[in-house]
Scaffold this motif. Structure first.
Motif, PDB file in Angstrom:
ATOM      1  N   MET A   1       0.850  -1.184   0.049  1.00 22.44           N
ATOM      2  CA  MET A   1       0.167  -0.028   0.054  1.00 22.44           C
ATOM      3  C   MET A   1       0.925   1.377   0.261  1.00 22.44           C
ATOM      4  SD  MET A   1      -3.026   0.932   2.739  1.00 22.44           S
ATOM      5  CE  MET A   1      -3.955   2.289   2.709  1.00 22.44           C
ATOM      6  N   ASP A   2       0.465   2.158  -0.984  1.00 23.49           N
ATOM      7  CA  ASP A   2       1.304   3.443  -0.918  1.00 23.49           C
ATOM      8  C   ASP A   2       0.949   4.469   0.075  1.00 23.49           C
ATOM      9  OD1 ASP A   2       2.868   2.582  -3.267  1.00 23.49           O
ATOM     10  OD2 ASP A   2       1.186   3.393  -4.675  1.00 23.49           O
ATOM     11  N   PRO A   3       1.870   5.245   0.775  1.00 20.49           N
ATOM     12  CA  PRO A   3       1.689   5.836   1.660  1.00 20.49           C
ATOM     13  C   PRO A   3       0.776   7.159   1.002  1.00 20.49           C
ATOM     14  CG  PRO A   3       3.817   6.312   1.038  1.00 20.49           C
ATOM     15  CD  PRO A   3       3.316   5.071   0.234  1.00 20.49           C
ATOM     16  N   PRO A   4      -0.236   7.954   1.872  1.00 16.20           N
ATOM     17  CA  PRO A   4      -0.832   8.746   1.254  1.00 16.20           C
ATOM     18  C   PRO A   4      -0.332   9.986   0.690  1.00 16.20           C
ATOM     19  CG  PRO A   4      -1.139   8.945   3.529  1.00 16.20           C
ATOM     20  CD  PRO A   4      -0.389   7.723   3.354  1.00 16.20           C
ATOM     21  N   PHE A   5       1.007  10.336   1.093  1.00 11.08           N
ATOM     22  CA  PHE A   5       1.727  11.845   0.712  1.00 11.08           C
ATOM     23  C   PHE A   5       3.339  11.299   0.755  1.00 11.08           C
ATOM     24  CE2 PHE A   5       0.678  12.326   5.029  1.00 11.08           C
ATOM     25  CZ  PHE A   5       1.822  12.794   5.659  1.00 11.08           C
ATOM     26  N   SER A   6       4.383  11.710   0.263  1.00 11.36           N
ATOM     27  CA  SER A   6       5.386  11.498   0.217  1.00 11.36           C
ATOM     28  C   SER A   6       6.484  12.618   0.953  1.00 11.36           C
ATOM     29  CB  SER A   6       6.242  11.022  -1.207  1.00 11.36           C
ATOM     30  OG  SER A   6       5.991  12.370  -2.151  1.00 11.36           O
ATOM     31  N   HIS A   7       5.922  13.813   0.911  1.00 13.82           N
ATOM     32  CA  HIS A   7       6.619  14.976   1.526  1.00 13.82           C
ATOM     33  C   HIS A   7       5.626  15.772   2.409  1.00 13.82           C
ATOM     34  CE1 HIS A   7       5.418  16.674  -2.077  1.00 13.82           C
ATOM     35  NE2 HIS A   7       5.672  17.783  -1.510  1.00 13.82           N
ATOM     36  N   ILE A   8       6.203  16.805   3.191  1.00 10.75           N
ATOM     37  CA  ILE A   8       5.414  18.075   3.716  1.00 10.75           C
ATOM     38  C   ILE A   8       6.239  19.108   3.114  1.00 10.75           C
ATOM     39  CG2 ILE A   8       4.233  16.601   5.470  1.00 10.75           C
ATOM     40  CD1 ILE A   8       6.193  17.737   7.516  1.00 10.75           C
ATOM     41  N   ASP A   9       5.414  20.239   3.145  1.00 11.17           N
ATOM     42  CA  ASP A   9       6.166  21.417   2.972  1.00 11.17           C
ATOM     43  C   ASP A   9       6.758  22.108   4.348  1.00 11.17           C
ATOM     44  OD1 ASP A   9       5.611  21.536   0.063  1.00 11.17           O
ATOM     45  OD2 ASP A   9       3.747  22.305   0.474  1.00 11.17           O
ATOM     46  N   ILE A  10       7.972  22.431   4.093  1.00 12.60           N
ATOM     47  CA  ILE A  10       8.534  22.990   5.508  1.00 12.60           C
ATOM     48  C   ILE A  10       9.213  24.382   5.108  1.00 12.60           C
ATOM     49  CG2 ILE A  10      10.677  23.079   7.018  1.00 12.60           C
ATOM     50  CD1 ILE A  10       8.955  20.372   7.446  1.00 12.60           C
ATOM     51  N   TYR A  11       8.944  25.462   6.127  1.00 14.90           N
ATOM     52  CA  TYR A  11       9.073  26.797   6.207  1.00 14.90           C
ATOM     53  C   TYR A  11      10.253  27.103   6.964  1.00 14.90           C
ATOM     54  CZ  TYR A  11       4.966  26.442   3.225  1.00 14.90           C
ATOM     55  OH  TYR A  11       3.950  26.003   2.234  1.00 14.90           O
ATOM     56  N   HIS A  12      11.164  28.019   6.723  1.00  9.60           N
ATOM     57  CA  HIS A  12      12.208  28.476   7.444  1.00  9.60           C
ATOM     58  C   HIS A  12      11.722  29.882   8.175  1.00  9.60           C
ATOM     59  CE1 HIS A  12      15.229  25.808   5.747  1.00  9.60           C
ATOM     60  NE2 HIS A  12      14.577  25.138   6.348  1.00  9.60           N
ATOM     61  N   GLY A  13      10.758  30.400   7.883  1.00  7.33           N
ATOM     62  CA  GLY A  13      10.316  31.708   8.459  1.00  7.33           C
ATOM     63  C   GLY A  13       8.942  31.784   8.066  1.00  7.33           C
ATOM     64  N   PHE A  14       8.203  32.909   9.022  1.00 10.11           N
ATOM     65  CA  PHE A  14       7.038  33.252   8.754  1.00 10.11           C
ATOM     66  C   PHE A  14       6.530  34.780   9.013  1.00 10.11           C
ATOM     67  CE2 PHE A  14       2.274  33.495   9.148  1.00 10.11           C
ATOM     68  CZ  PHE A  14       1.878  32.714   7.807  1.00 10.11           C
ATOM     69  N   LYS A  15       6.159  35.502   8.257  1.00  7.24           N
ATOM     70  CA  LYS A  15       5.917  37.038   8.724  1.00  7.24           C
ATOM     71  C   LYS A  15       4.703  37.037   8.894  1.00  7.24           C
ATOM     72  CE  LYS A  15       7.475  41.624   7.351  1.00  7.24           C
ATOM     73  NZ  LYS A  15       8.049  42.254   6.117  1.00  7.24           N
ATOM     74  N   PHE A  16       4.025  37.772   9.997  1.00  8.68           N
ATOM     75  CA  PHE A  16       2.643  38.184  10.072  1.00  8.68           C
ATOM     76  C   PHE A  16       2.311  39.268  10.865  1.00  8.68           C
ATOM     77  CE2 PHE A  16       4.641  35.872  13.624  1.00  8.68           C
ATOM     78  CZ  PHE A  16       3.916  36.625  14.545  1.00  8.68           C
TER      79      PHE A  16
END
Length: 184
Positions: A1-16
């Motif tokens: 069975m294949d996994p539902p996803f192969s990666h996640i998006d990672i961010y090094h910073g966030f401005k708010f």
């Protein structure tokens, strides 16, 4: 069975944008804050900001009631395949993993007028207590000042390692006008 996803998006910073405090000069410009969670890379040390997190429903724009201090370790977004009809809507927003410091006392230290921040004790496996939270629950970054006590500064404490090596800090409410109005 294949996994539902192969990666996640990672961010090094966030401005708010920071919450408006109703000051007269708020109409001239909007204050922003930037959080960083950058791992060490190419010999450069990592940078994992300390943050004030809105932790309970009684959290307010100013003061620390309902908040908790944490150290941001990663910012990420789950792939769309993860979301189903039962998933809470907030999880479609970027998420963050924070390692918690011990809960704050209800009042600042009298003689320094700053809150004392202590590291959480590790669990039996040696891991620091942490949690995945919505990135939008981060109210602001904060600066922790190491408590040097009555001893000399340990040589192994550097600007890159002090958050890992020191166990007791003071929450600096004097870094900016905004910090003073929200952290005191």
């Amino acid at each position: 069975m294949d996994p539902p996803f192969s990666h996640i998006d990672i961010y090094h910073g966030f401005k708010f944008c920071l919450d408006s405090l109703g000051n007269d000069n708020d109409f001239d410009h909007e204050e922003t804050d930037t959080v960083k969670a950058k791992p060490s890379l190419g010999g450069k040390p990592g940078c994992f900001d300390t943050v004030v997190v809105m932790d309970t429903s009684d959290c307010e724009t100013t003061g620390l009631k309902g908040t908790r201090i944490g150290r941001l370790k990663v910012i990420f977004k789950l792939p769309s395949q993860v979301y189903g009809s039962i998933t809470p809507a907030w999880t479609k927003d970027p998420l963050a993993y924070v390692e918690w410091y011990a809960p704050l006392k209800p009042a600042a230290e009298d003689y320094r007028e700053m809150y004392l921040v202590k590291k959480c004790l590790s669990n039996a496996d040696g891991f620091t207590l942490g949690q995945v939270i919505s990135l939008s629950s981060i109210r602001q970054t904060c600066q922790l000042i190491p408590n040097f006590g009555c001893t000399a500064l340990p040589m192994e404490w550097t600007s890159d390692s002090v958050l890992d090596r020191c166990d007791i800090f003071f929450l600096n409410s004097f870094t900016s006008k905004y910090a003073y109005q929200t952290l005191w």
